[in-house]
Every structure is written in C-alpha cells, then in structure tokens.
Design a protein around this motif. Sequence first.
Motif, PDB file in Angstrom:
ATOM      1  N   CYS A 293      48.589 -28.964  -2.747  1.00 17.92           N
ATOM      2  CA  CYS A 293      49.649 -29.335  -3.679  1.00 17.92           C
ATOM      3  C   CYS A 293      49.678 -28.313  -4.839  1.00 17.92           C
ATOM      4  N   LYS A 294      48.405 -27.862  -5.140  1.00 21.85           N
ATOM      5  CA  LYS A 294      48.186 -26.765  -6.359  1.00 21.85           C
ATOM      6  C   LYS A 294      48.716 -25.372  -5.667  1.00 21.85           C
ATOM      7  N   GLN A 295      48.329 -25.184  -4.353  1.00 27.62           N
ATOM      8  CA  GLN A 295      48.831 -23.875  -3.624  1.00 27.62           C
ATOM      9  C   GLN A 295      50.284 -23.656  -3.751  1.00 27.62           C
ATOM     10  N   HIS A 296      50.989 -24.773  -3.325  1.00 27.02           N
ATOM     11  CA  HIS A 296      52.591 -24.524  -3.495  1.00 27.02           C
ATOM     12  C   HIS A 296      53.151 -24.506  -4.944  1.00 27.02           C
ATOM     13  N   ILE A 297      52.606 -25.309  -5.790  1.00 22.95           N
ATOM     14  CA  ILE A 297      53.081 -25.357  -7.281  1.00 22.95           C
ATOM     15  C   ILE A 297      52.616 -23.779  -7.807  1.00 22.95           C
ATOM     16  N   PHE A 298      51.526 -23.121  -7.682  1.00 24.73           N
ATOM     17  CA  PHE A 298      51.295 -22.108  -8.358  1.00 24.73           C
ATOM     18  C   PHE A 298      51.588 -21.007  -7.560  1.00 24.73           C
ATOM     19  N   LEU A 299      51.930 -21.054  -6.300  1.00 23.83           N
ATOM     20  CA  LEU A 299      52.756 -19.703  -5.693  1.00 23.83           C
ATOM     21  C   LEU A 299      54.203 -19.925  -6.207  1.00 23.83           C
ATOM     22  N   MET A 300      54.534 -21.061  -6.553  1.00 24.90           N
ATOM     23  CA  MET A 300      56.091 -21.235  -7.362  1.00 24.90           C
ATOM     24  C   MET A 300      55.693 -20.468  -8.726  1.00 24.90           C
ATOM     25  N   PHE A 301      54.830 -20.834  -9.318  1.00 21.69           N
ATOM     26  CA  PHE A 301      54.596 -20.051 -10.762  1.00 21.69           C
ATOM     27  C   PHE A 301      54.326 -18.661 -10.649  1.00 21.69           C
ATOM     28  N   ARG A 302      53.451 -18.023  -9.564  1.00 19.19           N
ATOM     29  CA  ARG A 302      53.270 -16.815  -9.521  1.00 19.19           C
ATOM     30  C   ARG A 302      54.458 -15.962  -9.241  1.00 19.19           C
ATOM     31  N   LYS A 303      55.540 -16.681  -8.472  1.00 19.71           N
ATOM     32  CA  LYS A 303      56.734 -15.915  -8.028  1.00 19.71           C
ATOM     33  C   LYS A 303      57.648 -15.786  -9.494  1.00 19.71           C
ATOM     34  N   ARG A 304      57.541 -16.842 -10.278  1.00 19.47           N
ATOM     35  CA  ARG A 304      58.493 -17.009 -11.547  1.00 19.47           C
ATOM     36  C   ARG A 304      57.790 -15.763 -12.529  1.00 19.47           C
ATOM     37  N   CYS A 305      56.383 -15.564 -12.649  1.00 19.20           N
ATOM     38  CA  CYS A 305      55.788 -14.888 -13.288  1.00 19.20           C
ATOM     39  C   CYS A 305      56.137 -13.213 -12.846  1.00 19.20           C
ATOM     40  N   ASP A 306      56.168 -13.066 -11.464  1.00 19.47           N
ATOM     41  CA  ASP A 306      56.466 -11.607 -11.025  1.00 19.47           C
ATOM     42  C   ASP A 306      58.052 -11.554 -11.517  1.00 19.47           C
ATOM     43  N   GLU A 307      59.015 -12.352 -11.280  1.00 18.97           N
ATOM     44  CA  GLU A 307      60.319 -12.238 -11.849  1.00 18.97           C
ATOM     45  C   GLU A 307      60.416 -11.892 -13.138  1.00 18.97           C
ATOM     46  N   LEU A 308      59.456 -12.318 -13.952  1.00 17.77           N
ATOM     47  CA  LEU A 308      59.602 -12.229 -15.424  1.00 17.77           C
ATOM     48  C   LEU A 308      58.948 -11.029 -16.061  1.00 17.77           C
ATOM     49  N   GLY A 309      57.819 -10.662 -15.292  1.00 17.87           N
ATOM     50  CA  GLY A 309      57.008  -9.304 -15.490  1.00 17.87           C
ATOM     51  C   GLY A 309      55.865  -9.800 -16.176  1.00 17.87           C
ATOM     52  N   TYR A 310      55.464 -11.086 -15.972  1.00 14.88           N
ATOM     53  CA  TYR A 310      54.112 -11.357 -16.545  1.00 14.88           C
ATOM     54  C   TYR A 310      52.883 -11.378 -15.371  1.00 14.88           C
ATOM     55  N   THR A 311      51.975 -10.692 -15.860  1.00 12.73           N
ATOM     56  CA  THR A 311      50.778 -10.409 -14.985  1.00 12.73           C
ATOM     57  C   THR A 311      49.911 -11.456 -14.819  1.00 12.73           C
ATOM     58  N   HIS A 312      49.800 -12.033 -15.957  1.00 10.43           N
ATOM     59  CA  HIS A 312      48.521 -12.801 -16.091  1.00 10.43           C
ATOM     60  C   HIS A 312      49.054 -14.445 -16.384  1.00 10.43           C
ATOM     61  N   LEU A 313      48.615 -15.333 -15.323  1.00  5.68           N
ATOM     62  CA  LEU A 313      49.201 -16.795 -15.039  1.00  5.68           C
ATOM     63  C   LEU A 313      47.592 -17.380 -15.350  1.00  5.68           C
TER      64      LEU A 313
END
Length: 267
Positions: A99-119
Amino acid sequence: MNQANKLKKLQHHLGQLKQVAVAFSGGVDSTLLLRVACDTLGKEQVIALTASTELVPQREQQEALELANTIGVRHEVLCEKVLDYPAVASNPRDRCYHCKQHIFLMFRKRCDELGYTHLVDGTNRDDLGEDRPGLKALTELQVGSPLAECGLDKLEVRNLSRELGLPTAERPSFACLASRIPFGVPLTTDNLVRVERCEEFLSRLGFLNFRVRYHDTVARIELEDDDMPRILAGELRHELTEHFRECGFTYVTLDLQGFRSGSMSEV
C-alpha cells in the motif's frame, strides 16, 4: 539530547533541505512535521500531499484539509484506488508495504512534476521499533523521516505539538481502516465501510481511543477501560447494538482487554 535540542536539530535538518514535500495525513506526527517545516523554510517552500484511498476514513481526510488550511500551506489531495491492487486487497501480512509503495510512488511522481527533490513523512523514533512493513517501502523510495532521524519519539512529538498550540496534540493515534480486518481476509468496500460507519458512530458519541475490529458477522469493540461502564449503560448499549446491526453485524461484542494498537497481529 533533550527535547529542545532535538527540535533545533529538526529545524537545522529541514533547513538543509531548502524545499520539501510532506506526506500529510493530518495525524499528530505529520502535522508537527508540516508546521515545523513551514516555520523553518517558509510556507512557499513547502507542499503537503495527502492520499485519498479506500482505507482512509472520510473524517480523517476532512481533518487533514482543515489542518492544512489552518497552517496556510499549499495542499494537494491525490487519489489512489489501492483495492485495485491484489497485493493490497488480499490483505497479506505485508499489505502495508504494498500500500505504501503505491501511495508514495504517486507522491514521488507528483514531486517530480512540481520540482520537489525531497519527500518526507512523519515516522517518529518509536515507529522504528515496531513491526511496520511500510517502512521498507519508504526506504526503497528514499522518503526521509526527519522526526525519527532527529530522535523525536511519540511523547516528544505530542509535547512539541502542545507547545506550538497544534490541535493534534491530544488527538488519538490514527491507523488505516485495513488494520481493523484480520490478515488474510480480503479487503472490500463493504467491510471497510461497515467498520468506518461504526467507528464514526462511536466518535459522535464522544469516545476517543477505540477500534472496531471486523470478524465477519462479529464486531469487536476495543475501548479504554474508563469508557467500558458508559458503553454498557442500558440506553446507549441498545442504541449502539441497533446501529451496528444496521451496518451488517449480527453480533456486537466488547473486548475486555480494552483498547490496544495492533491487536490483529495477536492472531
């Protein structure tokens, strides 16, 4: 290191990151982390990301929205249907990892789109000593846990939340709805909604620390010891039983061992 020094270490740690995306559930830990991040970096350098899934009660999602609005930080709610993944819906003992893997992959993708390196997320030091398969997913996806890295435990997180005037300081710990279902019993919209409706009923009655555990036709209620006499009072007991039966449970039971986190792992 005392609590004040740990807070300074946390501020320094976040300051080094310059800009962060905070995985924000609205719970005690992530709320403190979000507030300190905003105070340290400035709100314009922080974004809060909240996951909306079938495993998160609507009440918790609404509280996260209100908290982020109060703090004044940019906030996005990202939706993920985790029951679409067999490794989650089948409810194995390592369900939390998938579950965490899917959720944080989603977060990581959004971070990449917005230019946030640190999650970063709100894992605290005490969490590291517990059986939490989800922590493996965070490590694999390089999600930082500043509270744990700076040595802050659960009690210190609450103390600091109180000092900062955060409304979450006294809030009970949150756990996803899947933790109410025995491992190996498939997660469905039906059994999750049944549990959520029953827990919402207890919340409206003013109970704070509780769980409604799902055992097919049986609902097992865990309460603090001091709350047990109240729930057994005649009128309330009948009202509660009627509501639980309307939610699909045939039998409604009170666990005499009382409220405790992780009781499903006892089996």
